[in-house]
Design a protein around this motif. Structure first.
Motif: not given
Ligand code: MEV
Length: 322
Positions: A13, A15, A19-20, A22, A147-148, A151
């Motif tokens: 994938k 993003i 990212e971050h 999220v 992790p959000s 992924d």
């Molecule tokens: C990692 O691919 C994406 C981040 O936003 C971490 C997350 O979403 O858990 C950096």
């Protein structure tokens, strides 16, 4: 049915936005790269869990003796075996990946998801999408801390995904633009950059909140851009997002140089993707010729591998490993 070799498959994938941010509840948009696959063949051996073995992703040997970066695979096998009612089963796991690990392309979630599906298939145990997501998150926690879930969702998707506060929504808009993905060749640690952003947030919540809020707002604006097909604005938001992420301290010199090179070669915009500090950049191109010019510029700026994602979902115009 007797246990047999089970098969699991996921994809890489990227993003696109968010990212971050999220991690702090803001929305993000991810795109599954359906031509870059991760597969796992999982064979119950009749032995014990301690005797389980892994071959693939640069390791051949006992799973429990594997280096720390395989901990999420070991955890994936453990939670999936327990879910399947065979917590002590010995397994041989053979993985194959079309894309490099530790580059922000979702390798750890993709590996965990493929192994979980392989284990469930080996024991003929059905699971819902939500159950597989929760198992993948348990494995991802070992790799990423908190992790959000983005992924885990995106590596199992086949359309672009909008993700916020744990809730995925499929985005039905066609993205009428080409995306060039370029690997800096440097390994990035998502755990490290997520921890870095967290410590900035703890040290200066007000200033960090301003940046995270803007990153979240950009994702909202891009959903509108996708709705009306405004790829020029989307590109501008991409470059803006890169500078905001750099301001958070998750870029590095090579990623910055690659973004500058892509924009200089005519990209509508470019940014790092994923955790950052190593890993990949993505660049938005209006047509195929432009995409290839950007690809060449990225290689001159130090990219070790590039992929070109064509507008139609799931098609890749080419891949150049250098
Ligand atoms: C990692 O691919 C994406 C981040 O936003 C971490 C997350 O979403 O858990 C950096």
């Amino acid at each position: 049915m007797e246990p047999h070799t089970g098969y699991g498959q996921t994809v890489a994938k990227i993003i696109l936005f968010g990212e971050h941010a999220v991690v702090y509840g803001h929305p993000a948009i991810a795109l599954p790269l359906t031509s870059l696959r991760m597969t796992a063949d999982v064979t119950p051996t009749g032995g014990t869990r301690q005797e389980s073995t892994l071959s693939g992703l640069g390791w051949t040997g006992r799973l429990q003796a594997a280096p720390a970066r395989f901990a999420s695979i070991a955890r994936a096998a453990e939670v999936a075996s327990a879910f399947a009612g065979h917590p002590d089963a010995g397994l041989h796991i053979a993985t194959h990946s079309d894309f490099p690990p530790e580059r922000g392309l979702g390798s750890s979630a993709a590996a965990a998801g493929a192994v979980i599906r392989g284990v469930l298939d080996a024991f003929d145990v059905p699971a819902t999408r939500q159950e597989i997501f929760e198992l993948t998150q348990q494995a991802e926690t070992v790799a990423h801390g908190r992790p959000s879930g983005l992924d885990a969702v995106a590596t199992s998707a086949d359309t672009p995904v909008h993700f916020q506060a744990g809730q995925p929504t499929d985005l039905d808009y066609a993205l009428d633009a080409w995306i060039v993905i370029a690997d800096s060749g440097e390994e990035g640690s998502t755990l490290e950059t997520v921890t870095h952003v967290r410590s900035r947030y703890d040290a200066d919540p007000a200033a960090t909140t301003v940046v995270l809020d803007r990153l979240g707002a950009i994702t909202g604006e891009v959903v509108d851009d996708m709705r009306v097909g405004d790829i020029a604005d989307m590109g501008a938001r991409m470059t803006e997002a890169h500078h905001l992420l750099a301001g958070l301290g998750v870029s590095d010199d090579r990623l910055d140089a690659m973004v500058t090179a892509a924009v200089g070669a005519g990209a509508l915009g470019a940014k790092l993707t994923g955790g950052g500090r190593g890993g990949c950049v993505i660049a938005l191109a209006e047509d195929e010729d432009s995409a290839h010019r950007i690809e060449e510029a990225l290689v001159l700026a130090g990219a070790r591998a590039t992929w070109v994602h064509a507008p139609q979902p799931g098609t890749f115009a080419g891949e150049g490993a250098r």
